[in-house]
Every structure is written in structure tokens, then in C-alpha cells.
Scaffold this active site. Structure first.
Site, PDB file in Angstrom:
ATOM      1  N   TRP A  47      23.419  70.881  33.335  1.00  0.00           N
ATOM      2  CA  TRP A  47      23.842  71.159  34.714  1.00  0.00           C
ATOM      3  C   TRP A  47      24.066  69.891  35.512  1.00  0.00           C
ATOM      4  O   TRP A  47      25.018  69.797  36.295  1.00  0.00           O
ATOM      5  CB  TRP A  47      22.849  72.097  35.408  1.00  0.00           C
ATOM      6  CG  TRP A  47      22.880  73.453  34.783  1.00  0.00           C
ATOM      7  CD1 TRP A  47      21.904  74.031  34.026  1.00  0.00           C
ATOM      8  CD2 TRP A  47      23.971  74.391  34.797  1.00  0.00           C
ATOM      9  NE1 TRP A  47      22.321  75.265  33.585  1.00  0.00           N
ATOM     10  CE2 TRP A  47      23.580  75.504  34.046  1.00  0.00           C
ATOM     11  CE3 TRP A  47      25.241  74.378  35.375  1.00  0.00           C
ATOM     12  CZ2 TRP A  47      24.416  76.609  33.853  1.00  0.00           C
ATOM     13  CZ3 TRP A  47      26.082  75.476  35.185  1.00  0.00           C
ATOM     14  CH2 TRP A  47      25.661  76.574  34.426  1.00  0.00           C
ATOM     15  N   ASP A  67      19.272  69.710  42.952  1.00  0.00           N
ATOM     16  CA  ASP A  67      19.587  71.060  42.483  1.00  0.00           C
ATOM     17  C   ASP A  67      18.278  71.690  42.002  1.00  0.00           C
ATOM     18  O   ASP A  67      17.721  71.286  40.984  1.00  0.00           O
ATOM     19  CB  ASP A  67      20.604  70.955  41.332  1.00  0.00           C
ATOM     20  CG  ASP A  67      20.919  72.307  40.705  1.00  0.00           C
ATOM     21  OD1 ASP A  67      20.368  73.334  41.140  1.00  0.00           O
ATOM     22  OD2 ASP A  67      21.741  72.322  39.747  1.00  0.00           O
ATOM     23  N   LYS A 100      17.660  83.242  39.989  1.00  0.00           N
ATOM     24  CA  LYS A 100      16.519  83.055  39.091  1.00  0.00           C
ATOM     25  C   LYS A 100      15.207  83.431  39.790  1.00  0.00           C
ATOM     26  O   LYS A 100      14.520  84.345  39.361  1.00  0.00           O
ATOM     27  CB  LYS A 100      16.498  81.618  38.565  1.00  0.00           C
ATOM     28  CG  LYS A 100      17.744  81.352  37.682  1.00  0.00           C
ATOM     29  CD  LYS A 100      18.136  79.919  37.713  1.00  0.00           C
ATOM     30  CE  LYS A 100      19.550  79.603  37.313  1.00  0.00           C
ATOM     31  NZ  LYS A 100      20.101  80.229  36.132  1.00  0.00           N
TER      32      LYS A 100
END
Ligand SMILES: Cc1ncc(COP(=O)(O)O)c(C=O)c1O
Length: 366
Positions: A102, A177, A201
Site C-alpha cells: 500500500w 495511512d 476494516k
């Protein structure tokens, strides 16, 4: 109905009480004779939900004064693009700490914008060469204190690496992030200029992205972008610049209210630590069958990855787990193997069931 033991990496499991509340309120929200998603995003009924959800983010994370909280759309991937567009000026540079798939993508998007804007997206540290089996340390990063910001992720969902303690990389504005571990542990928001996370999530359903940013950092954002791409416009409109994802934000409200009732970040951190410790203990106790490639100090408490000696055994493991009511355990296609996502809503009893299954599978595999 028996709940499936859901170890999906995202969208992931949601807490049963938050879903039950949604079911109870579904057809007749707050006595209005219609569901929450049929209300205008500009009426008082929805606005109360919206403000409660934003307030719970502030309360649970202890967001200090001087910080803005907004709900945006487009997922964390949209942030990969908006960050450089907003904060990476022509002739400027941003530092990237790359610790998995990511953060690699975040850097690629910043580099694309840097090409357009005549700026630089530097990689200040990367653990790619070692296969992303540990997180980079601040002392090995070649940082530029004049950078517009430094970007990293607290947890890499695919490679299963996580910062146990959140580091500070130099003196530039820290941007993080936290898509796959926000609300999973205590957090000092004041160490960051901007934090972002896709909701799917630990917070709620996909379609909502949470951004927490220092107001003075928001004000530094570029002003000649279309309004919809400017953080300040969303802040100024209290996340109601255009039609908000109202049902998603309503579920976020339910999930955060559940978390508050559980005792907040202190309580969930203890529970998450215990779940992860139980799982890694089983992995480490059976080295002939299970092998976690991640160095112990970087092992994620949210996404535990491990391999079995052959793909055949991994397939058999996954098939048997599914027959036992456990889903979502297949590793990401980029790295294969097994991945166990242990988000807040993954119940300790599911982890116990998985641990017993793993012990049993190891015994039977000799
Ligand atoms: C750490 C991290 N960042 C970014 C993303 C991308 O999120 P989205 O699909 O919301 O764009 C994910 C998705 O799994 C992630 O785990």
C-alpha cells in the site's frame, strides 16, 4: 443463525451489536417511518447521526483542539492522490517510507502527480528488497527536513507488518495511512499532521474514509484545485459538501458507539494484543508446519501472515478451515500463503477456534 467466523482483510467483520442495532432501526429510524438512508443528508434527523459519528471519532481518539475531522469518499486510494495534489507544490518534495504494497501504491500516485506538478516524490526508506518482512526504522531513512510531508503507513495489510510504536520520521509534517489499524489501539493524534483511513476494516463499511488533520496543515493545501478535491472545502462544509454516504456513516456511528461501550481504545487494545499473541504462539509452536516470514518486532496485530511448507498444504488448510466455518484466510494474491485479519470485530472466541483448528491440523499433518 450461527455467525460465520470472518477473518476477511477488508471489508472485514463488523461487530454484531452494531449490525443488530441497524436491523432494529432499519425500517423506522428514530420514529420517522422511514430508514436513515431515505432521509435528506441536510435534515436534522440525519445531521444528528452525522455529528454523533464525527464526535465519536474525536472522543475515542482524543483528537486535540486545532484538528479537523472529515468523512470523505473514494477510499484510502483517493487519499494517495489527494495528498500530493494538495500538499506537494511545484519544486517541492515529499518523502515516502515504503513498507509494503500500500505504501508502494501511495508513492506511485505521488510520483505521478509530482510528474505533472514538477515536484519530487522521494523514497526515503524502503524494505522492499527484503520482501517487506520488517518495518523501516527512522534511523535508516534518508529524510529531507524541508519535505512538504513524510508519508508512511502504521500497518501494511497485505504483508502483515506493523509499527508497534508509531515513529516520527524527521521534522517534516507526518502523514499516516492507518486504514488497517486505526481504532485498534491508543493513538497520539498530535504527532501527526494528517491521518487517514478507509473505514472498511475497523470502523464500518466501505465507502467512507476518515481524515483527521491539523487545521493549519489543511490551510496549506493548494487552492486552485476543483473544490471537491480540497480538504478545506470538506472541512468548511462539515463533510456535507455534497451528498454524504449517509448509510455508511450511520453504520460508523453504530460501530464507534459499540467501541465506546466496550471501554474504548484501552480495552480494545488489550483484547487485540491477546488475540494476536494467541495466534502467533500457535504459529511459533509448530515451526515444521507454520512459518511467519515477518520479523517478530514488526509482526502485525491486525493481519498475521504465515506460510505452510507447500501450496498443496495451504489449499488443504484453507478448505478445512472453510468447512469449520472460518472464512477470509487466503493470503493476498501478491504474496500467497495464509493471512488472518484480526480486526476489532473479530471475536476472541473465533481466534480461539482458529488456534485449536491450527493445532489439530498440525497434529494430523505429522
Ligand atoms: C493500508 C491500506 N491502505 C490503503 C488501502 C486502500 O484502500 P481503499 O480500497 O479504501 O482505497 C488499503 C486497502 O486494503 C489498505 O489496507
Amino acid at each position: 443463525m450461527a455467525r460465520t467466523m470472518n477473518f476477511n482483510p477488508g471489508p472485514g467483520a463488523l461487530p454484531l451489536p452494531a449490525l443488530e442495532r441497524a436491523r432494529a432501526e432499519f425500517l423506522d429510524f428514530a420514529g420517522t417511518g422511514m430508514s436513515v438512508m431515505e432521509h435528506s443528508h441536510r435534515n436534522k434527523v440525519y445531521e444528528a447521526v452525522h455529528d454523533e459519528a464525527l464526535g465519536l471519532v474525536r472522543e475515542l481518539l482524543g483528537v486535540p483542539a486545532g484538528y479537523d475531522v472529515v468523512f470523505l469518499q473514494g477510499g484510502a486510494s483517493m487519499q494517495f492522490a489527494l495528498l500530493p495534489m494538495s500538499f506537494l507544490p511545484p519544486g517541492g518534495s515529499a518523502d515516502h517510507i515504503v513498507l509494503g504494497a500500500w505504501t508502494e501504491k501511495a508513492h506511485a500516485e505521488a510520483a505521478a502527480w509530482a510528474g505533472v506538478a514538477g515536484a519530487l516524490a522521494r523514497i526515503a526508506a524502503s524494505t522492499r528488497e527484503g520482501g517487506y518482512t520488517r518495518v523501516p526504522r527512522p534511523d535508516e531513512a534518508s529524510l529531507d527536513d524541508a519535505a512538504a510531508y513524510v508519508h508512511y503507513a502504521s500497518n501494511e495489510t497485505i504483508h502483515g507488518v506493523q509499527y508497534r510504536e508509531l515513529p516520527t520520521f524527521g521534522r517534516a509534517a507526518q502523514v499516516c495511512d492507518m486504514s488497517s489499524d486505526i481504532f485498534s489501539r491508543k493513538l497520539d493524534v498530535s504527532a501527526f499532521s494528517l491521518i487517514y483511513a478507509g473505514a472498511q476494516k475497523n470502523i464500518g463499511p466501505s465507502g467512507v474514509t476518515v481524515v483527521i488533520a491539523r487545521h493549519d496543515f489543511v490551510e496549506k493545501g493548494r487552492r486552485d484545485l476543483p473544490k471537491i478535491l480540497q480538504y478545506r472545502a470538506h472541512v468548511g462544509a462539515n463533510s456535507l459538501l455534497n451528498t454524504a454516504p449517509t448509510f455508511g456513516i450511520y453504520i460508523v456511528r453504530n460501530v464507534l458507539d459499540w467501541l465506546k461501550g466496550l471501554g474504548g481504545l484501552d480495552a480494545i487494545e488489550r483484547q487485540n494484543d491477546a488475540k494476536a499473541a494467541a495466534l502467533y504462539a500457535v504459529i511459533d509452536a509448530h515451526p515444521a508446519l507454520y512459518r511467519c516470514p515477518v520479523e517478530p518486532g514488526s509482526r502485525s496485530r491486525m493481519n498475521a501472515v504465515f506460510r505452510l511448507p507447500s501450496e498443496g498444504l495451504e489449499k488443504a488448510f484453507l478448505a478445512e478451515a472453510t468447512r469449520n466455518g472460518m472464512v477470509g484466510l487466503k493470503g493476498h494474491r501478491v504474496i500467497g500463503g495464509i493471512r488472518v485479519s484480526l480486526y476489532n470485530a473479530v471475536e476472541p472466541a473465533w481466534v480461539e477456534a482458529l488456534a485449536s483448528f491450527m493445532k489439530d491440523f498440525a497434529r494430523r499433518s505429522g
